[in-house]
Design an enzyme around this catalytic site. Structure first.
Site, mmCIF file in Angstrom:
data_model
loop_
_atom_site.group_PDB
_atom_site.id
_atom_site.type_symbol
_atom_site.label_atom_id
_atom_site.label_comp_id
_atom_site.label_asym_id
_atom_site.label_seq_id
_atom_site.Cartn_x
_atom_site.Cartn_y
_atom_site.Cartn_z
ATOM 1 N N GLU A 451 0.819 -1.216 0.000
ATOM 2 C CA GLU A 451 0.000 0.000 0.000
ATOM 3 C C GLU A 451 0.854 1.268 0.000
ATOM 4 O O GLU A 451 0.588 2.229 0.726
ATOM 5 C CB GLU A 451 -0.958 -0.007 1.189
ATOM 6 C CG GLU A 451 -1.941 -1.170 1.159
ATOM 7 C CD GLU A 451 -2.864 -1.215 2.368
ATOM 8 O OE1 GLU A 451 -2.760 -0.333 3.254
ATOM 9 O OE2 GLU A 451 -3.697 -2.140 2.438
ATOM 10 N N GLU A 527 -4.169 -9.217 0.709
ATOM 11 C CA GLU A 527 -4.653 -8.852 2.053
ATOM 12 C C GLU A 527 -6.167 -8.797 1.985
ATOM 13 O O GLU A 527 -6.736 -8.091 1.139
ATOM 14 C CB GLU A 527 -4.064 -7.510 2.477
ATOM 15 C CG GLU A 527 -4.260 -7.177 3.947
ATOM 16 C CD GLU A 527 -3.392 -5.982 4.362
ATOM 17 O OE1 GLU A 527 -2.171 -6.006 4.066
ATOM 18 O OE2 GLU A 527 -3.936 -5.036 4.953
#
Length: 835
Positions: A451, A527
């Protein structure tokens, strides 16, 4: 002495020895120990502050911050967390666990080193910005606290090798992490002593290729050799052994005469064959070892003997490896040993709950044992390089691993995060990570980031290419991924398209877009979920919603609450089943961890630990554990009922009952009355994996669930009863005994029960512990994300009627007695043994 002088000194000693030693002993350098590895665990002095005034003796691994105290002011952060869709700055309390990890600490130890040897210090990790001094000289600086590194300390040693002072300075800056990072020498430190000509740290690389029929494995071993000299021939001999110690391949010989090398290093290549190889997999984690022996030989004849110079053993090196193939294919995803499979994985942060960040092999094994029973077969090391103990255990126990490197690149997520070092250090850190873990069969993929803000940048793909190229250069055998959460951006700017494997963090509703747009034609759920729940806590009315905030600062264990960026588990389970091009998932997270107490992270003290975990901070499974187990564990059936049945004051009110089971249908009885049969079906997402009776009204007594097989026969049953008055304590050990190594841990679940043994799920009284005999109290935890009681004190309040106490073995065998006491309850005593 320089390396050449050390070599001459060593050879002189070896030749003197040869006059009296047998030929075999001469070849093996007599009784001399050519490689000595010492674990530097005891005898360290620790001081906190730039100029400590108080020093105390500690053992390594050591996390100075886990001892507390918890405090709202510890690393309080005012920030807008963009990856959580926040646009306004808010005060984040407990983001890094509310523990005092910020500051400077010093470690000091004195060591003796064998003269005329090369001495190398290896640090598995040091949090953080490590500066290592040897006798006052700085030997190395390594800023990234999660990576392993090493340094040659030979130039700084005393002449006789005695009483060398090692000083390590560590500094953790405020706002340098998004979760609890720990503090100190929290991973192991080793001293390696070798001869001048030796195989350096991480100096061997093994690859295996199967024959077309699979009846042979072709092994290629590349071995780096340091300290080579043009006046000395180099010889290398390797044998391969199976796990029983039988030689199954190798005995290959590599020789270089008068090596032409400017910097004293060269790389040897050996090729070997293993017939009928055993392949490594999660179901069959078979390991081999390559045992390498390094020899040197001086040109000409031995002085005074007139005989040709003999080979002198200068190093031995053992490489553990496994044989398996990995492949990713468009349209169908991941293949292990030619078999298509989906990852049934979890993400793990590095802390060990009440132990903090201090590494303990036994604690990691305990975690993996619980995950294995759930049916989990894969780990993502979020968001950093793992401890080597984790990877070694994954090799041994059978878990596939994605090893991740960074949470930040050159754009900041934290004020004092890794972005400060990225430009100078990223390649060095990547190289160390890959060389450290490249021989482990459990490692099936590298992850270059998580991210990162630059995923939204038009130029972000350039950094992807930079990091991915390093992976391919250092290890061309494994694919590369990256966890991405800005899906629209990465689909349009080339960021996702250049990766070997696109990893999507959440957004399952965007998977189809990714599949249609990206050239790879596959997606990894890098994720997933981020469902939040507190063990044993249930809120009414039961409803599916995100960012649910409750007065008790807990999240409901009906497993329907999640975050504004995430979803419930059912969505990801369905994606993995329905689309062949999805590669499975890595659930956030396997265990609760210290820090990131979302959704109670915005000025919501005392919350200071996460509630994302499938298993809580005390290593007690939440209800969600059984949901995943009912889908993932295909070997052992699951039948689990929730909620508890102690709801005084809710008589007559709707209290839904959920069942997680691997059986296709079940019938619910309340005090003997049937509430009907429910079966799994695809009419809705929830009914696909859960059996639900949403209209049950509470009445004290008991609820019984009978599960039926596909033929309608009773397969299993389970009853939950309304508990009576709390009567006694119950102790349930995770295993029967401990190993007397001074480090082994026994996890003991503590339950408050009524006279009939029913859990009292609302009891929160304090429990006190005493340990006697050949063991010690180590820590205690209850899984309550709001609890500020310290882990290292031998007492703690129960949470939802339960907690966990951890016993550490002593250095000598013997019996161990654990006694648990609580006011108003009959005490419990557990007798165990350290062997």
């Amino acid at each position: 002495m320089n390396t050449r002088q050390l070599m001459i000194s060593f050879l002189a000693a070896a030749v003197t020895l040869s006059a009296t030693a047998s030929p075999t002993a001469i070849a093996d350098n007599g009784s001399a120990e050519v490689r000595k590895v010492t674990l530097l665990d005891d005898g360290w002095m620790f001081g906190l502050g730039e100029e400590p005034t108080v020093w105390k003796e500690v053992s390594i691994p050591h996390d100075w911050a886990i001892y507390g105290p918890f405090d709202r002011s510890n690393d309080i952060q005012a920030i807008a967390i963009t990856q959580n869709n926040e646009t306004a700055v808010s005060v984040k309390t407990g983001r890094t666990g509310g523990l005092p990890y910020v500051g400077t600490g010093w470690y000091i130890k004195h060591i003796d080193v064998t003269p005329d040897r090369i001495a190398t210090l290896v640090f598995d990790g040091a949090m953080s910005e490590a500066r290592v001094y040897v006798n006052g000289h700085e030997a190395i600086y390594w800023p990234y606290g999660y990576n392993s590194f090493y340094c040659d300390i030979t130039p700084y040693l005393t002449e006789d090798g005695k009483d060398n002072e090692i000083r390590v300075r560590l500094e953790n800056r405020p706002q340098s992490s998004r979760w609890y990072p720990g503090a100190g020498l929290y991973r192991n430190v080793r001293l390696i002593e070798t001869m001048p000509t030796h195989i350096p740290v991480w100096g061997a690389a093994v690859t295996a290729e199967l024959s077309p029929t699979g009846d042979s494995a072709y092994i290629r071993l590349l071995t780096d050799i340091a300290g080579a000299d043009k006046d000395f021939d180099i010889m290398l001999r390797t044998v391969i052994k199976d796990r029983s110690g039988k030689v199954v391949g190798g005995d290959t010989y590599f020789e270089v005469h008068n090596p032409d090398t400017d910097n004293g290093t060269l790389t040897a290549e050996q090729r070997m064959t293993i017939r009928d190889p055993e392949l490594w997999s999660p179901e069959h984690p078979y390991l081999y070892t390559a045992e390498t022996r390094l020899y040197i030989k001086a040109a000409g004849r031995e002085p005074g003997t007139g005989v040709p110079a003999r080979e002198i053993l200068t190093d031995t090196y053992i490489t553990t490896f496994g044989i398996r193939t990995i492949e990713v294919r468009p349209g169908t995803g991941f293949y292990l040993n030619g078999q298509n499979r989906k990852f049934k994985g979890v993400c793990l942060h590095h802390d060990l709950g009440p132990l903090g960040a201090a590494v303990n092999r036994s604690a990691i094994r305990h975690q993996l044992t619980m995950l294995k029973d759930m049916g989990c077969d894969a780990i993502r090391t979020t968001h950093n390089m793992p401890a080597p103990e984790l990877i070694e255990l994954c090799d041994e126990m059978g878990f596939m691993v994605i090893v991740e490197s960074f949470d930040e690149w050159d754009d900041a997520k934290c004020l004092n995060g890794y972005h400060r070092f990225f430009d100078e250090w990223a390649e060095k850190d990547m190289v160390n990570m890959i060389r450290h873990f490249r021989n482990h069969p459990s490692v099936v993929m590298w992850s270059i980031g998580n991210e990162v803000p630059s995923q939204s940048s038009p130029e972000g793909y350039r950094t992807v290419e930079f990091l991915q190229d390093i992976c391919h250069r250092e290890d061309p055998t494994r694919p590369v991924t990256c966890g991405m959460d800005q899906i629209d951006a990465v689909l349009s700017n080339g960021f996702a398209a250049v990766l070997d494997v696109p990893g999507f963090n959440y957004r399952p509703f965007k998977y189809m877009d990714g599949y249609n747009i990206l050239p790879q034609k596959m997606l990894l759920g890098s994720e997933t979920s981020s469902t939040v729940s507190s063990r044993g806590v249930y809120h009414f009315p039961v409803e599916k919603r995100h960012t649910a905030i409750h007065e008790d600062h807990q999240s409901s264990s009906y497993d329907l609450e999640y975050c504004n960026w995430s979803n419930i588990p059912d969505e990801d389970l369905a994606m993995a089943e329905d689309y062949p091009w999805t590669m499975g998932q890595f659930v956030w997270t396997g265990f609760d961890y210290l820090g990131e107490p979302t959704p109670y992270d915005t000025d919501s003290w005392p919350n200071h630990s996460s509630v994302f975990g499938i298993i809580d901070l005390a290593s007690i499974p939440k209800d969600r554990y059984w949901l995943y187990r009912s889908v993932w564990n295909e070997e052992s059936p699951t039948l689990h009922v929730l909620p508890h049945w102690n709801w005084k004051g809710r008589e007559g009110e709707i209290t839904p009952v959920y069942v997680y089971t691997s059986w296709p249908k079940a019938e619910l009885f309340v005090n003997g009355r049937s509430m009907g049969v429910r079966g799994k079906d695809r009419s809705s997402l929830l009914t696909r994996y859960r059996l639900m009776w949403n209209d049950v009204r509470y009445e004290p007594g008991e609820i019984t669930v009978i599960a039926y097989d596909s033929e309608g026969r009773e397969a299993a049953r389970k009853t939950v009863r309304t508990a009576g008055k709390p009567h006694r304590l119950e102790l349930i050990p995770s295993r029967d005994s401990l190993c007397s190594d001074g480090k082994d841990l026994l996890y003991v679940t503590v339950r408050i029960v009524d006279r009939d043994g029913n859990l009292c799920p609302l009891d929160s009284r304090k429990v006190r512990f005493e340990v006697s005999g050949a063991g010690q109290f180590r820590a205690v935890a209850n899984g309550d994300p709001t609890c500020l009681e310290l882990f290292h004190n031998p007492e703690m309040s129960a949470f939802s009627g339960m907690l966990t106490v951890i016993i550490r073995s002593g250095d000598t065998p013997g019996p161990i007695t654990l006694t648990a006491k609580a006011k108003g309850l009959k005490k419990a005593v557990l007798e165990t043994v350290s062997r």
